[in-house]
Design an enzyme around this catalytic site. Structure first.
Site, PDB file in Angstrom:
ATOM      1  N   GLY A   1       0.845  -1.193   0.000  1.00  0.00           N
ATOM      2  CA  GLY A   1       0.000   0.000   0.000  1.00  0.00           C
ATOM      3  C   GLY A   1       0.876   1.238   0.000  1.00  0.00           C
ATOM      4  O   GLY A   1       2.108   1.154   0.127  1.00  0.00           O
ATOM      5  N   LEU A   2       0.245   2.362  -0.119  1.00  0.00           N
ATOM      6  CA  LEU A   2       0.975   3.636  -0.140  1.00  0.00           C
ATOM      7  C   LEU A   2       1.662   3.918   1.194  1.00  0.00           C
ATOM      8  O   LEU A   2       1.257   3.377   2.233  1.00  0.00           O
ATOM      9  CB  LEU A   2       0.007   4.784  -0.458  1.00  0.00           C
ATOM     10  CG  LEU A   2      -0.609   4.810  -1.852  1.00  0.00           C
ATOM     11  CD1 LEU A   2      -1.721   5.855  -1.919  1.00  0.00           C
ATOM     12  CD2 LEU A   2       0.457   5.094  -2.908  1.00  0.00           C
TER      13      LEU A   2
ATOM     14  N   SER B   1      -0.311   4.350   4.625  1.00  0.00           N
ATOM     15  CA  SER B   1      -1.575   3.586   4.616  1.00  0.00           C
ATOM     16  C   SER B   1      -1.750   2.760   5.883  1.00  0.00           C
ATOM     17  O   SER B   1      -2.864   2.381   6.232  1.00  0.00           O
ATOM     18  CB  SER B   1      -1.644   2.683   3.376  1.00  0.00           C
ATOM     19  OG  SER B   1      -0.585   1.740   3.385  1.00  0.00           O
ATOM     20  N   GLY B   2      -0.648   2.468   6.558  1.00  0.00           N
ATOM     21  CA  GLY B   2      -0.717   1.695   7.797  1.00  0.00           C
ATOM     22  C   GLY B   2      -0.134   0.300   7.694  1.00  0.00           C
ATOM     23  O   GLY B   2      -0.395  -0.551   8.552  1.00  0.00           O
TER      24      GLY B   2
ATOM     25  N   SER C   1       6.136  -1.815  -2.184  1.00  0.00           N
ATOM     26  CA  SER C   1       6.212  -2.736  -3.336  1.00  0.00           C
ATOM     27  C   SER C   1       5.244  -2.289  -4.426  1.00  0.00           C
ATOM     28  O   SER C   1       4.235  -2.935  -4.669  1.00  0.00           O
ATOM     29  CB  SER C   1       5.976  -4.185  -2.916  1.00  0.00           C
ATOM     30  OG  SER C   1       4.803  -4.364  -2.171  1.00  0.00           O
TER      31      SER C   1
END
Length: 198
Positions: A33-34, A37-38, A107
């Site tokens: 995720g960005l 984002s967590g 990724s």
């Protein structure tokens, strides 16, 4: 590189033996995720929950790995690909050791994530898309990276000046704008139980 004289040595203790002793399967939870984002927070929370449930777990975090194993890599597309390739190989070793390994890496490229999936057997790669809008990630900006990216201090930043290719068919999707960390952990563990992995 000369590899003709390198021979793979089978371990005296098999993965299946380790899994039987541990009482669970070994696999990779690939959090993508960005930035913001967590991913790391969620990967660590899931790892903590699994540990409390007597599972063998470990977290490979993007920043931590870049402090050592991958400190020679930058953030060009080629370096990002090599970063993920190396992590995939390390994650595969963790699976062989009988552990549940969580990886928290942006990724950004689907092809790179697919290459890691291809290293592993079926049900050994669980892709978890940590979904969160760019605007919310940028508001959170826990490391101040979006601010630097917007001012040009970071030239190739995912989501701003470099692409992020969201998973098309991840095994699990959690939206951290809609779910609390506790709710997301519960949802992930529940799906792992449903798959018979833990």
């Amino acid at each position: 590189m000369e590899t003709n004289n390198i021979v793979w040595h089978d371990a005296s203790v098999k993965r299946e033996e380790r899994n039987k002793k541990n009482g669970h399967e070994s696999f990779v939870l690939w959090f993508t995720g960005l930035s913001g984002s967590g991913k790391s927070t969620l990967a660590n929370a899931v790892s903590r929950q699994l540990f409390e449930d007597n599972k063998q777990t470990y977290v490979l975090d993007g920043d931590n790995v870049r402090h050592g194993l991958n400190k020679d890599l930058g953030f060009s597309p080629e370096s990002r690909t090599e970063n993920i390739r190396r992590i995939g190989e390390v994650a595969k070793l963790f699976v062989d050791s009988g552990q549940i390994v969580s990886t928290a890496f942006i990724s950004p490229y689907r092809e790179d994530r697919q290459q890691v999936r291809d290293l592993l057997d079926k049900n050994e790669f669980i892709e978890i898309h940590v979904e969160c809008s760019l605007s919310t990630c940028e508001q959170r900006d826990p490391k101040g990276l979006y601010k630097k990216a917007r001012t040009g201090e970071i030239p190739a930043f995912t989501g701003i000046s470099s692409p992020y290719e969201a998973p098309e068919t991840p095994e699990i999707v959690v939206n951290t704008e809609e779910k609390s960390i506790e709710e997301a952990v519960h949802a992930i563990v529940e799906k792992l139980e449903a798959k018979g992995l833990v």
